[in-house]
Design a protein around this motif. Structure first.
Motif, PDB file in Angstrom:
ATOM      1  N   MET A  11       7.932   6.124  -3.077  1.00 39.09           N
ATOM      2  CA  MET A  11       7.422   4.618  -3.350  1.00 39.09           C
ATOM      3  C   MET A  11       6.347   4.475  -2.149  1.00 39.09           C
ATOM      4  O   MET A  11       5.370   3.782  -2.412  1.00 39.09           O
ATOM      5  N   VAL A  12       6.430   5.061  -1.111  1.00 36.29           N
ATOM      6  CA  VAL A  12       5.233   5.046  -0.116  1.00 36.29           C
ATOM      7  C   VAL A  12       3.972   5.462  -0.662  1.00 36.29           C
ATOM      8  O   VAL A  12       3.028   4.791  -0.469  1.00 36.29           O
ATOM      9  N   THR A  13       4.203   6.589  -1.364  1.00 32.26           N
ATOM     10  CA  THR A  13       2.871   7.171  -1.931  1.00 32.26           C
ATOM     11  C   THR A  13       2.376   6.372  -3.054  1.00 32.26           C
ATOM     12  O   THR A  13       1.151   6.085  -2.812  1.00 32.26           O
ATOM     13  N   LEU A  14       3.440   5.873  -3.756  1.00 32.37           N
ATOM     14  CA  LEU A  14       2.735   4.925  -4.960  1.00 32.37           C
ATOM     15  C   LEU A  14       2.149   3.773  -4.374  1.00 32.37           C
ATOM     16  O   LEU A  14       1.006   3.396  -5.043  1.00 32.37           O
ATOM     17  N   ALA A  15       2.896   3.330  -3.369  1.00 31.71           N
ATOM     18  CA  ALA A  15       2.182   1.999  -2.737  1.00 31.71           C
ATOM     19  C   ALA A  15       0.657   2.277  -1.949  1.00 31.71           C
ATOM     20  O   ALA A  15      -0.001   1.296  -1.717  1.00 31.71           O
ATOM     21  N   SER A  16       0.582   3.450  -1.691  1.00 27.82           N
ATOM     22  CA  SER A  16      -0.810   4.010  -1.045  1.00 27.82           C
ATOM     23  C   SER A  16      -1.849   4.301  -1.818  1.00 27.82           C
ATOM     24  O   SER A  16      -2.994   4.706  -1.461  1.00 27.82           O
ATOM     25  N   LEU A  17      -1.521   4.268  -3.361  1.00 27.80           N
ATOM     26  CA  LEU A  17      -2.336   4.780  -4.134  1.00 27.80           C
ATOM     27  C   LEU A  17      -3.794   4.214  -4.366  1.00 27.80           C
ATOM     28  O   LEU A  17      -4.983   4.989  -4.176  1.00 27.80           O
ATOM     29  N   GLU A  18      -3.924   2.900  -4.266  1.00 25.75           N
ATOM     30  CA  GLU A  18      -5.228   1.905  -4.528  1.00 25.75           C
ATOM     31  C   GLU A  18      -5.321   1.419  -3.054  1.00 25.75           C
ATOM     32  O   GLU A  18      -6.669   1.193  -2.832  1.00 25.75           O
ATOM     33  N   GLY A  19      -4.501   1.324  -2.399  1.00 19.66           N
ATOM     34  CA  GLY A  19      -4.686   0.709  -1.016  1.00 19.66           C
ATOM     35  C   GLY A  19      -5.025  -0.934  -1.076  1.00 19.66           C
ATOM     36  O   GLY A  19      -4.985  -1.513  -2.313  1.00 19.66           O
ATOM     37  N   GLY A  20      -5.369  -1.569   0.025  1.00 17.63           N
ATOM     38  CA  GLY A  20      -5.979  -2.808  -0.249  1.00 17.63           C
ATOM     39  C   GLY A  20      -4.620  -4.144  -0.092  1.00 17.63           C
ATOM     40  O   GLY A  20      -3.395  -3.389   0.211  1.00 17.63           O
ATOM     41  N   GLU A  21      -4.848  -5.179   0.308  1.00 16.05           N
ATOM     42  CA  GLU A  21      -3.965  -6.325   0.614  1.00 16.05           C
ATOM     43  C   GLU A  21      -2.747  -6.172  -0.139  1.00 16.05           C
ATOM     44  O   GLU A  21      -1.728  -6.513   0.113  1.00 16.05           O
ATOM     45  N   ALA A  22      -3.049  -6.306  -1.648  1.00 18.42           N
ATOM     46  CA  ALA A  22      -2.061  -6.363  -2.566  1.00 18.42           C
ATOM     47  C   ALA A  22      -1.001  -5.220  -2.441  1.00 18.42           C
ATOM     48  O   ALA A  22       0.167  -5.354  -2.527  1.00 18.42           O
ATOM     49  N   ALA A  23      -1.630  -4.048  -2.205  1.00 11.58           N
ATOM     50  CA  ALA A  23      -0.455  -2.842  -1.766  1.00 11.58           C
ATOM     51  C   ALA A  23       0.368  -3.072  -0.409  1.00 11.58           C
ATOM     52  O   ALA A  23       1.421  -2.724  -0.688  1.00 11.58           O
ATOM     53  N   VAL A  24      -0.335  -3.611   0.487  1.00 13.00           N
ATOM     54  CA  VAL A  24       0.407  -3.811   1.459  1.00 13.00           C
ATOM     55  C   VAL A  24       1.373  -5.024   1.426  1.00 13.00           C
ATOM     56  O   VAL A  24       2.765  -4.753   1.812  1.00 13.00           O
ATOM     57  N   LEU A  25       1.200  -5.716   0.682  1.00 10.52           N
ATOM     58  CA  LEU A  25       2.194  -7.026   0.150  1.00 10.52           C
ATOM     59  C   LEU A  25       3.481  -6.336  -0.542  1.00 10.52           C
ATOM     60  O   LEU A  25       4.461  -6.847  -0.233  1.00 10.52           O
ATOM     61  N   SER A  26       3.077  -5.579  -1.446  1.00 14.05           N
ATOM     62  CA  SER A  26       3.911  -4.815  -2.314  1.00 14.05           C
ATOM     63  C   SER A  26       4.820  -4.088  -1.504  1.00 14.05           C
ATOM     64  O   SER A  26       6.284  -4.030  -1.465  1.00 14.05           O
ATOM     65  N   LEU A  35       3.048   3.172   5.319  1.00 11.12           N
ATOM     66  CA  LEU A  35       1.941   3.553   4.712  1.00 11.12           C
ATOM     67  C   LEU A  35       0.806   4.225   5.152  1.00 11.12           C
ATOM     68  O   LEU A  35      -0.023   5.078   4.671  1.00 11.12           O
ATOM     69  N   ASP A  36       0.933   4.421   6.539  1.00 11.79           N
ATOM     70  CA  ASP A  36      -0.222   5.143   7.231  1.00 11.79           C
ATOM     71  C   ASP A  36       0.082   6.414   7.768  1.00 11.79           C
ATOM     72  O   ASP A  36      -0.393   7.098   8.628  1.00 11.79           O
ATOM     73  N   ASN A  37       1.558   6.739   7.456  1.00 14.05           N
ATOM     74  CA  ASN A  37       2.299   7.877   7.754  1.00 14.05           C
ATOM     75  C   ASN A  37       1.991   9.269   6.870  1.00 14.05           C
ATOM     76  O   ASN A  37       2.378   9.219   5.874  1.00 14.05           O
ATOM     77  N   THR A  38       0.776   9.867   7.157  1.00 18.56           N
ATOM     78  CA  THR A  38       0.504  10.889   6.354  1.00 18.56           C
ATOM     79  C   THR A  38       1.471  11.821   5.875  1.00 18.56           C
ATOM     80  O   THR A  38       1.635  12.380   4.618  1.00 18.56           O
ATOM     81  N   ASP A  39       2.470  12.312   6.629  1.00 17.64           N
ATOM     82  CA  ASP A  39       3.731  13.119   6.501  1.00 17.64           C
ATOM     83  C   ASP A  39       4.346  12.449   5.412  1.00 17.64           C
ATOM     84  O   ASP A  39       4.781  13.159   4.201  1.00 17.64           O
ATOM     85  N   MET A  40       4.528  11.255   5.360  1.00 14.46           N
ATOM     86  CA  MET A  40       5.355  10.449   4.561  1.00 14.46           C
ATOM     87  C   MET A  40       4.781  10.501   3.065  1.00 14.46           C
ATOM     88  O   MET A  40       5.363  10.865   2.063  1.00 14.46           O
ATOM     89  N   VAL A  41       3.463  10.164   2.886  1.00 11.20           N
ATOM     90  CA  VAL A  41       2.697  10.234   1.884  1.00 11.20           C
ATOM     91  C   VAL A  41       2.650  11.200   1.138  1.00 11.20           C
ATOM     92  O   VAL A  41       2.869  11.582  -0.125  1.00 11.20           O
ATOM     93  N   SER A  42       2.405  12.641   2.044  1.00 11.07           N
ATOM     94  CA  SER A  42       2.573  14.010   1.480  1.00 11.07           C
ATOM     95  C   SER A  42       3.515  14.299   1.106  1.00 11.07           C
ATOM     96  O   SER A  42       3.909  15.142  -0.214  1.00 11.07           O
ATOM     97  N   ALA A  43       4.811  13.881   1.543  1.00 11.46           N
ATOM     98  CA  ALA A  43       6.254  14.160   1.140  1.00 11.46           C
ATOM     99  C   ALA A  43       6.536  13.612  -0.242  1.00 11.46           C
ATOM    100  O   ALA A  43       7.039  14.286  -1.134  1.00 11.46           O
ATOM    101  N   GLY A  44       5.989  12.269  -0.144  1.00  8.74           N
ATOM    102  CA  GLY A  44       6.262  11.381  -1.519  1.00  8.74           C
ATOM    103  C   GLY A  44       5.601  12.151  -2.564  1.00  8.74           C
ATOM    104  O   GLY A  44       5.943  12.327  -3.989  1.00  8.74           O
ATOM    105  N   ALA A  45       4.061  12.408  -2.397  1.00  9.93           N
ATOM    106  CA  ALA A  45       3.308  13.265  -3.489  1.00  9.93           C
ATOM    107  C   ALA A  45       3.902  14.321  -3.940  1.00  9.93           C
ATOM    108  O   ALA A  45       3.878  14.691  -5.026  1.00  9.93           O
ATOM    109  N   SER A  46       4.463  15.243  -3.114  1.00 10.40           N
ATOM    110  CA  SER A  46       5.147  16.734  -3.150  1.00 10.40           C
ATOM    111  C   SER A  46       6.368  16.354  -4.145  1.00 10.40           C
ATOM    112  O   SER A  46       6.508  17.003  -5.202  1.00 10.40           O
ATOM    113  N   SER A  47       7.064  15.338  -3.738  1.00 13.25           N
ATOM    114  CA  SER A  47       8.309  14.957  -4.613  1.00 13.25           C
ATOM    115  C   SER A  47       7.782  14.582  -6.051  1.00 13.25           C
ATOM    116  O   SER A  47       8.372  15.146  -7.071  1.00 13.25           O
TER     117      SER A  47
END
Length: 214
Positions: free
Chosen positions: A22-37, A47-59
């Protein structure tokens, strides 16, 4: 940090995502709407944790929900693309808290002009995304969730609020007598609740529309 793009989306019937996904999907496009979601789904702190985003992408790739392209980009399609697109473009986020004597939890309806999804929390910080029934309006879908909860928990309660509303106005609902409802609205400090007893379903639906600002 992984770069991510989306392909054409189809609306999911029901699909589950882990916390990192879910962190990765919320980081897809970025922007204010993504932060609110992300705030609504309680994943904004990563959202700014690259390890978490990478883990989500791998999953996502391992589950066949995303594809790693040759240029290093991550693409998603189908239902997952619909979820990702909505996270970055939602114009309305309706949070419904479902309360019992033992506690409670919240579900979140997100909407843009084309996609309406219900996000329901599950164990281990996972979320299930489910499409809104096409034969009901968004306010009616909100009402159905409240009714189902109070039918199963007649001594419980529910609250509904639009997360983008700066006033923080909240609708409180519980069962009344003889098929009626007791409702109340509160300000941003959850004070000054104006309670109305023995209202019918049509009145409750109008109150839901007012909080939603339809």
């Amino acid at each position: 940090m992984t770069e991510i793009t989306t392909e054409a989306a189809t609306i999911p019937d029901a699909i589950g995502y882990g916390f990192a996904e879910m962190v990765t999907l919320a980081s897809l496009e970025g922007g204010e709407a993504a932060v609110l979601s992300a705030e609504a789904l309680r994943v904004d702190g990563y959202l700014d944790n690259t390890d978490m985003v990478s883990a989500g992408a791998s999953s996502l790739v391992a589950r066949g929900l995303a594809k790693a392209e040759n240029d290093g980009l991550l693409s998603v399609s189908g239902p997952t693309a619909a979820v990702a697109a909505l996270l970055s473009s939602a114009i309305r986020r309706i949070e419904i808290s479902l309360l019992t004597a033992e506690g409670g939890d919240s579900v979140v309806f997100m909407e843009n002009d084309d996609i309406h999804l219900l996000f329901q929390p599950r164990a281990y910080f996972t979320w299930w995304a489910m499409a809104q029934r096409p034969d009901v309006t968004a306010p009616e879908a909100n009402l159905m969730v409240i009714k189902q909860h109070l039918d199963s928990n007649p001594g419980g309660g529910a609250t509904l609020r639009r997360r983008e509303d700066p006033t923080g106005q909240t609708l409180y609902v519980k069962k009344g007598g003889h098929g009626t409802w007791t409702t109340g609205t509160a300000d941003s400090r959850q004070e000054n609740i104006a309670e109305t007893k023995d209202v019918n379903e049509a009145f409750l639906l109008d109150q839901i529309r007012a909080i939603r600002q339809d």
